[in-house]
Motif scaffolding. Structure first.
Motif, PDB file in Angstrom:
ATOM      1  N   ARG A 116       0.817  14.071   1.806  1.00 21.91           N
ATOM      2  CA  ARG A 116       0.032  14.144   3.043  1.00 21.91           C
ATOM      3  C   ARG A 116      -0.702  12.818   3.298  1.00 21.91           C
ATOM      4  O   ARG A 116      -0.785  12.359   4.434  1.00 21.91           O
ATOM      5  N   TYR A 117      -1.241  12.217   2.247  1.00 20.32           N
ATOM      6  CA  TYR A 117      -1.950  10.950   2.424  1.00 20.32           C
ATOM      7  C   TYR A 117      -0.987   9.815   2.778  1.00 20.32           C
ATOM      8  O   TYR A 117      -1.333   8.935   3.565  1.00 20.32           O
ATOM      9  N   TYR A 118       0.219   9.813   2.222  1.00 25.48           N
ATOM     10  CA  TYR A 118       1.208   8.813   2.612  1.00 25.48           C
ATOM     11  C   TYR A 118       1.603   8.997   4.088  1.00 25.48           C
ATOM     12  O   TYR A 118       1.803   8.020   4.809  1.00 25.48           O
ATOM     13  N   THR A 119       1.697  10.239   4.554  1.00 26.58           N
ATOM     14  CA  THR A 119       1.989  10.496   5.958  1.00 26.58           C
ATOM     15  C   THR A 119       0.873   9.963   6.846  1.00 26.58           C
ATOM     16  O   THR A 119       1.131   9.346   7.881  1.00 26.58           O
ATOM     17  N   ALA A 120      -0.380  10.185   6.451  1.00 30.12           N
ATOM     18  CA  ALA A 120      -1.515   9.671   7.218  1.00 30.12           C
ATOM     19  C   ALA A 120      -1.522   8.146   7.229  1.00 30.12           C
ATOM     20  O   ALA A 120      -1.862   7.523   8.245  1.00 30.12           O
TER      21      ALA A 120
ATOM     22  N   MET B  13      -4.000  -2.668   2.841  1.00 31.39           N
ATOM     23  CA  MET B  13      -3.853  -1.333   2.297  1.00 31.39           C
ATOM     24  C   MET B  13      -4.951  -0.453   2.900  1.00 31.39           C
ATOM     25  O   MET B  13      -6.121  -0.791   2.853  1.00 31.39           O
ATOM     26  N   THR B  14      -4.553   0.664   3.463  1.00 31.19           N
ATOM     27  CA  THR B  14      -5.524   1.576   4.058  1.00 31.19           C
ATOM     28  C   THR B  14      -6.106   2.490   2.986  1.00 31.19           C
ATOM     29  O   THR B  14      -5.591   2.597   1.871  1.00 31.19           O
ATOM     30  N   ALA B  15      -7.187   3.157   3.358  1.00 35.75           N
ATOM     31  CA  ALA B  15      -7.820   4.098   2.433  1.00 35.75           C
ATOM     32  C   ALA B  15      -6.876   5.257   2.120  1.00 35.75           C
ATOM     33  O   ALA B  15      -6.890   5.795   1.004  1.00 35.75           O
ATOM     34  N   HIS B  16      -6.053   5.629   3.095  1.00 35.83           N
ATOM     35  CA  HIS B  16      -5.095   6.713   2.861  1.00 35.83           C
ATOM     36  C   HIS B  16      -4.090   6.322   1.776  1.00 35.83           C
ATOM     37  O   HIS B  16      -3.714   7.154   0.949  1.00 35.83           O
ATOM     38  N   ARG B  17      -3.668   5.076   1.788  1.00 37.47           N
ATOM     39  CA  ARG B  17      -2.691   4.645   0.791  1.00 37.47           C
ATOM     40  C   ARG B  17      -3.298   4.599  -0.601  1.00 37.47           C
ATOM     41  O   ARG B  17      -2.653   4.980  -1.585  1.00 37.47           O
ATOM     42  N   ARG B  18      -4.543   4.144  -0.698  1.00 34.51           N
ATOM     43  CA  ARG B  18      -5.209   4.130  -2.010  1.00 34.51           C
ATOM     44  C   ARG B  18      -5.362   5.542  -2.559  1.00 34.51           C
ATOM     45  O   ARG B  18      -5.114   5.798  -3.744  1.00 34.51           O
ATOM     46  N   THR B  19      -5.760   6.465  -1.693  1.00 34.42           N
ATOM     47  CA  THR B  19      -5.921   7.849  -2.129  1.00 34.42           C
ATOM     48  C   THR B  19      -4.573   8.454  -2.508  1.00 34.42           C
ATOM     49  O   THR B  19      -4.478   9.207  -3.484  1.00 34.42           O
ATOM     50  N   ALA B  20      -3.530   8.119  -1.759  1.00 35.09           N
ATOM     51  CA  ALA B  20      -2.191   8.627  -2.076  1.00 35.09           C
ATOM     52  C   ALA B  20      -1.731   8.120  -3.434  1.00 35.09           C
ATOM     53  O   ALA B  20      -1.136   8.874  -4.219  1.00 35.09           O
ATOM     54  N   ARG B  21      -2.002   6.858  -3.719  1.00 35.14           N
ATOM     55  CA  ARG B  21      -1.621   6.322  -5.028  1.00 35.14           C
ATOM     56  C   ARG B  21      -2.392   7.003  -6.154  1.00 35.14           C
ATOM     57  O   ARG B  21      -1.839   7.286  -7.216  1.00 35.14           O
ATOM     58  N   ALA B  22      -3.683   7.273  -5.933  1.00 34.87           N
ATOM     59  CA  ALA B  22      -4.482   7.965  -6.951  1.00 34.87           C
ATOM     60  C   ALA B  22      -3.955   9.386  -7.168  1.00 34.87           C
ATOM     61  O   ALA B  22      -3.874   9.857  -8.317  1.00 34.87           O
ATOM     62  N   CYS B  23      -3.584  10.068  -6.083  1.00 34.91           N
ATOM     63  CA  CYS B  23      -3.028  11.421  -6.219  1.00 34.91           C
ATOM     64  C   CYS B  23      -1.679  11.396  -6.930  1.00 34.91           C
ATOM     65  O   CYS B  23      -1.378  12.299  -7.725  1.00 34.91           O
ATOM     66  N   THR B  24      -0.878  10.377  -6.664  1.00 36.34           N
ATOM     67  CA  THR B  24       0.407  10.253  -7.356  1.00 36.34           C
ATOM     68  C   THR B  24       0.192  10.036  -8.853  1.00 36.34           C
ATOM     69  O   THR B  24       0.887  10.642  -9.682  1.00 36.34           O
ATOM     70  N   LEU B  25      -0.767   9.193  -9.189  1.00 36.14           N
ATOM     71  CA  LEU B  25      -1.093   8.966 -10.596  1.00 36.14           C
ATOM     72  C   LEU B  25      -1.607  10.258 -11.242  1.00 36.14           C
ATOM     73  O   LEU B  25      -1.216  10.596 -12.367  1.00 36.14           O
TER      74      LEU B  25
ATOM     75  N   HIS C  99       1.168   6.140   7.040  1.00 39.85           N
ATOM     76  CA  HIS C  99       2.222   5.693   7.946  1.00 39.85           C
ATOM     77  C   HIS C  99       1.827   5.903   9.411  1.00 39.85           C
ATOM     78  O   HIS C  99       2.143   5.071  10.274  1.00 39.85           O
ATOM     79  N   ARG C 100       1.117   6.990   9.691  1.00 41.46           N
ATOM     80  CA  ARG C 100       0.646   7.238  11.067  1.00 41.46           C
ATOM     81  C   ARG C 100      -0.374   6.179  11.483  1.00 41.46           C
ATOM     82  O   ARG C 100      -0.338   5.679  12.608  1.00 41.46           O
ATOM     83  N   ALA C 101      -1.283   5.810  10.580  1.00 44.61           N
ATOM     84  CA  ALA C 101      -2.282   4.786  10.897  1.00 44.61           C
ATOM     85  C   ALA C 101      -1.622   3.444  11.183  1.00 44.61           C
ATOM     86  O   ALA C 101      -2.028   2.727  12.108  1.00 44.61           O
ATOM     87  N   ILE C 102      -0.590   3.104  10.433  1.00 44.37           N
ATOM     88  CA  ILE C 102       0.133   1.853  10.669  1.00 44.37           C
ATOM     89  C   ILE C 102       0.850   1.900  12.021  1.00 44.37           C
ATOM     90  O   ILE C 102       0.826   0.928  12.784  1.00 44.37           O
ATOM     91  N   ALA C 103       1.472   3.030  12.349  1.00 44.81           N
ATOM     92  CA  ALA C 103       2.178   3.161  13.628  1.00 44.81           C
ATOM     93  C   ALA C 103       1.205   3.095  14.798  1.00 44.81           C
ATOM     94  O   ALA C 103       1.496   2.465  15.823  1.00 44.81           O
ATOM     95  N   GLU C 104       0.022   3.734  14.668  1.00 47.00           N
ATOM     96  CA  GLU C 104      -0.971   3.681  15.735  1.00 47.00           C
ATOM     97  C   GLU C 104      -1.505   2.267  15.918  1.00 47.00           C
ATOM     98  O   GLU C 104      -1.747   1.834  17.047  1.00 47.00           O
ATOM     99  N   ALA C 105      -1.688   1.532  14.824  1.00 49.04           N
ATOM    100  CA  ALA C 105      -2.165   0.150  14.922  1.00 49.04           C
ATOM    101  C   ALA C 105      -1.127  -0.731  15.612  1.00 49.04           C
ATOM    102  O   ALA C 105      -1.478  -1.568  16.457  1.00 49.04           O
TER     103      ALA C 105
END
Length: 118
Positions: A49-53, A1-13, A55-61
């Motif tokens: 926006r954080y979920y987009t970031a 789990m990337t930091a972007h995904r954790r932040t996205a989950r917190a924003c969703t909550l 997905h981009r990090a996963i694609a770049e990896a």
């Protein structure tokens, strides 16, 4: 789990919490719900926006992994985030996934002109 995904989950909550608060406050009056619903919309936008970031990090990896293994993967679309934000006029020499843009950006980033002291 990337930091972007954790932040996205917190924003969703947070968006869900603010939406619930706004709807609860609407029982007192419809105008009381506006601040909570506005905050919910803002947090939902941030989460997207954080979920987009993420997905981009996963694609770049995955792109970098394929390149290390000797494959020649197609560049991502957009090739780098700097190109996306500059409408394709600038490219990042380190994270651009298009080889031509990476070479050109590395050439343009260096300063070939001597600076005048005057």
């Amino acid at each position: 789990m990337t930091a972007h995904r954790r932040t996205a989950r917190a924003c969703t909550l947070g968006a869900g919490g603010f939406a619930a608060t706004g709807l609860y406050c609407s029982t007192a009056g419809p105008w009381c719900a506006i601040p909570g619903l506005y905050a919910a919309a803002f947090f939902a936008w941030c989460a997207a926006r954080y979920y987009t970031a993420h997905h981009r990090a996963i694609a770049e990896a995955a792109w970098a992994r394929a390149r290390v293994l000797g494959e020649r993967p197609e560049p991502l679309n957009p090739c780098c985030m700097l190109a996306r934000h500059s409408d394709g006029t600038r490219h990042d020499s380190r994270s651009c996934t298009d080889e031509f843009h990476r070479i050109v950006a590395a050439h343009l980033d260096t300063d070939h002109h001597p600076r005048s002291s005057a």
